[in-house]
Design a protein around this motif. Sequence first.
Motif, short mmCIF file in Angstrom:
data_model
loop_
_atom_site.label_atom_id
_atom_site.label_comp_id
_atom_site.label_asym_id
_atom_site.label_seq_id
_atom_site.Cartn_x
_atom_site.Cartn_y
_atom_site.Cartn_z
N ALA A 1 0.89 -1.42 -0.49
CA ALA A 1 -0.51 0.87 -0.08
C ALA A 1 1.09 1.49 0.36
CB ALA A 1 -1.03 -0.09 1.40
N VAL A 2 1.97 1.42 0.42
CA VAL A 2 2.95 2.35 0.93
C VAL A 2 3.33 2.94 -0.67
CG1 VAL A 2 5.06 2.94 1.75
CG2 VAL A 2 3.83 2.20 2.82
N ARG A 3 3.82 1.42 -1.37
CA ARG A 3 4.62 2.05 -2.27
C ARG A 3 3.15 2.17 -3.55
NH1 ARG A 3 7.15 -3.34 -5.61
NH2 ARG A 3 7.91 -1.91 -8.36
N GLU A 4 2.17 1.85 -3.64
CA GLU A 4 1.35 2.28 -4.73
C GLU A 4 1.02 4.38 -4.00
OE1 GLU A 4 -2.01 -0.55 -3.71
OE2 GLU A 4 -1.22 -1.95 -4.47
N TYR A 5 0.73 4.27 -3.06
CA TYR A 5 0.26 5.11 -2.11
C TYR A 5 1.23 7.09 -2.83
CZ TYR A 5 -4.16 4.11 -0.41
OH TYR A 5 -4.85 3.25 0.18
N SER A 6 2.89 5.60 -2.78
CA SER A 6 3.72 6.85 -3.17
C SER A 6 3.47 6.65 -4.27
CB SER A 6 5.34 6.24 -2.87
OG SER A 6 5.36 5.92 -2.15
N ILE B 1 6.81 8.22 -8.06
CA ILE B 1 7.76 7.79 -7.45
C ILE B 1 6.87 6.55 -7.45
CG2 ILE B 1 10.12 7.61 -6.84
CD1 ILE B 1 10.08 10.82 -6.29
N ASP B 2 7.63 5.68 -8.74
CA ASP B 2 7.76 4.03 -7.88
C ASP B 2 9.23 3.70 -6.84
OD1 ASP B 2 7.39 1.48 -7.34
OD2 ASP B 2 6.91 0.87 -9.17
N VAL B 3 8.61 3.33 -5.41
CA VAL B 3 10.06 3.58 -4.89
C VAL B 3 9.97 2.26 -4.23
CG1 VAL B 3 10.96 3.46 -2.81
CG2 VAL B 3 9.77 5.54 -3.83
N LYS B 4 10.83 1.03 -5.30
CA LYS B 4 10.83 -0.60 -5.00
C LYS B 4 11.27 -0.72 -3.61
CE LYS B 4 10.93 -1.39 -9.99
NZ LYS B 4 10.98 -0.53 -10.20
N GLU B 5 12.69 -0.15 -3.10
CA GLU B 5 13.27 0.18 -2.01
C GLU B 5 13.42 1.29 -0.71
OE1 GLU B 5 14.22 -2.70 -0.19
OE2 GLU B 5 14.74 -4.21 -2.71
N PRO B 6 12.24 1.64 0.03
CA PRO B 6 11.95 2.74 0.83
C PRO B 6 13.76 3.24 1.26
CG PRO B 6 11.34 0.81 1.70
CD PRO B 6 11.65 0.40 0.23
N GLU B 7 13.98 2.45 2.35
CA GLU B 7 14.99 2.80 2.94
C GLU B 7 16.02 3.31 2.28
OE1 GLU B 7 17.24 1.32 7.17
OE2 GLU B 7 15.83 -0.45 6.09
N VAL B 8 16.84 4.59 2.62
CA VAL B 8 18.19 4.36 1.70
C VAL B 8 19.56 4.21 2.25
CG1 VAL B 8 19.71 7.05 1.52
CG2 VAL B 8 16.98 7.09 2.03
N PRO B 9 20.42 3.41 1.47
CA PRO B 9 21.61 2.83 2.43
C PRO B 9 21.93 3.65 2.50
CG PRO B 9 20.61 2.38 -0.47
CD PRO B 9 20.15 2.77 0.29
N PHE C 1 14.11 6.48 5.10
CA PHE C 1 13.02 5.47 4.20
C PHE C 1 12.33 6.74 3.40
CE2 PHE C 1 13.27 3.06 7.89
CZ PHE C 1 13.31 1.85 7.27
N ARG C 2 12.51 6.81 2.16
CA ARG C 2 11.74 7.73 0.96
C ARG C 2 10.79 7.49 1.35
NH1 ARG C 2 14.10 6.97 -3.95
NH2 ARG C 2 13.73 8.74 -4.73
N ILE C 3 9.97 7.93 2.23
CA ILE C 3 8.13 7.73 2.17
C ILE C 3 7.33 8.94 2.14
CG2 ILE C 3 5.91 6.31 3.15
CD1 ILE C 3 8.55 4.17 3.62
N GLY C 4 6.76 9.82 1.83
CA GLY C 4 6.39 11.06 2.55
C GLY C 4 4.46 10.73 3.07
N GLY C 5 4.30 11.27 2.87
CA GLY C 5 3.01 11.77 3.25
C GLY C 5 1.36 11.02 4.48
N ALA C 6 0.62 10.62 3.96
CA ALA C 6 0.08 10.33 4.79
C ALA C 6 0.26 8.86 5.44
CB ALA C 6 -1.59 9.91 5.43
N GLN C 7 0.17 8.10 3.80
CA GLN C 7 1.28 6.84 3.88
C GLN C 7 2.67 6.97 4.69
OE1 GLN C 7 1.19 8.88 1.66
NE2 GLN C 7 2.92 8.65 0.49
N ALA C 8 3.54 7.90 5.21
CA ALA C 8 4.71 7.49 5.89
C ALA C 8 4.11 7.64 7.08
CB ALA C 8 5.88 8.91 5.72
N ILE C 9 3.21 7.89 7.99
CA ILE C 9 2.31 8.56 9.30
C ILE C 9 2.06 7.00 10.10
CG2 ILE C 9 1.25 9.29 10.37
CD1 ILE C 9 3.01 11.40 9.43
#
Length: 402
Positions: A16-21, A27-35, A150-158
């Motif tokens: 769900a997080v990926r779809e909302y991103s 942006i389609d973030v396949k791997e949300p964590e920044v290595p 993590f490269r996740i924003g908005g309500a989905q990040a919360i």
Amino acid sequence: MVERILADVRKRGDAAVREYSVKFDKIDVKEPEVPAADREVAVAELDSQTRADTEFAIDNVRRFAEAQLATILPLDIEPLPGLHLGHRVIAIERIGAYVPGGRFPLLSAPIMTIVPAKVAGCREVIACLPPNAHHAMIAGCHLAGADRIFRIGGAQAIAAMAFGTDSIPQVDKIVGPGNAFVNEAKRQVFGPVGIDQLAGPSEIFVLADASGDPRLIATDLLAQAEHDVRTRVGLITTDRSLAERTATEVTRQLETLETAEIAGASWEDYGEIVLCEDEEAMIAYSDHVAAEHLQVHTSDPHALAAKLCNYGSLFIGENASVVYSDKTVGTNHTLPTAGAGHYTGGLWVGSYVKIATHQWLENEAVLKVGPPASRQSASEGLDGHRKAAQVRVDKLRQWSAA
């Protein structure tokens, strides 16, 4: 919409997080964590002066947070013989720091939410920022001390931080400002996790008498107004001439301000100049507003400051511009808005710790506190409470009689 996003992320997690991103950030973030390697690259890409200025701000925020933490002390007292009461200062285990993207790369934002958490001793700090945020923001999170980014924003990040997913751990408290959707998401998840506060549009008010400098006042009002077209800005003064000259100066400065489109709209729709009969009226109106940022530009600013009660942060004297606190002096810029200064201050190192009480009783204390506790329980009709209070008293009396 926010309620639906929260429920969906809670149910389907990373998918769900990926779809909302994709839907909201494009942006389609396949791997949300920044290595780790990407974090180092982001830092290396900062120009040397930006990095030096960022580290200067981090050092100041850390020093102030350390000094604040030193004032929060554990407690152990013995108010009655054998009765021991106290509290411990315990760091919250895992913090989620939301770092807004915004129109500009606000490198100060992660400093204000992450550094105090590390000073407080939180075991892990998770930072989430929109996937389209400026690359320098990753560097800011890294330098501030984020354990994971993590490269996740908005309500989905919360939602992800509040409920946890396969990729993102559940946190104990979420801090940091965001847009209206982030704010509403924080409001709705509060309970299972803690939050710092609900942040509204920014605010600045200036208290000034005839000694005020209209050029400085106008500059500071517009500096805050450029945050958002809904920023509330105001001058509270006892001097009509200063009021008129400040209004003229605001108009003049808008002509050359690069962010005039935003600041001008804010001034037009939410700007105000309040003329008060005397200092007492000026203080009363200021305390009614409880501004997020409150500057004092009077002939004796320290004397007036001592009389003020409601504000997010106080800036005493014309040298103390809000911009210094926003960026580098060390106090936190995450502050209460919309009148919340009536009952709370801003984010600080104390926001990242719990004050948890404890007690232990020697036998003599049980004989003192037990009987009134038993009688009070009986008067309230709580027989289980009465028995729990009395059984220890009876046991000690029987032991003494034996």
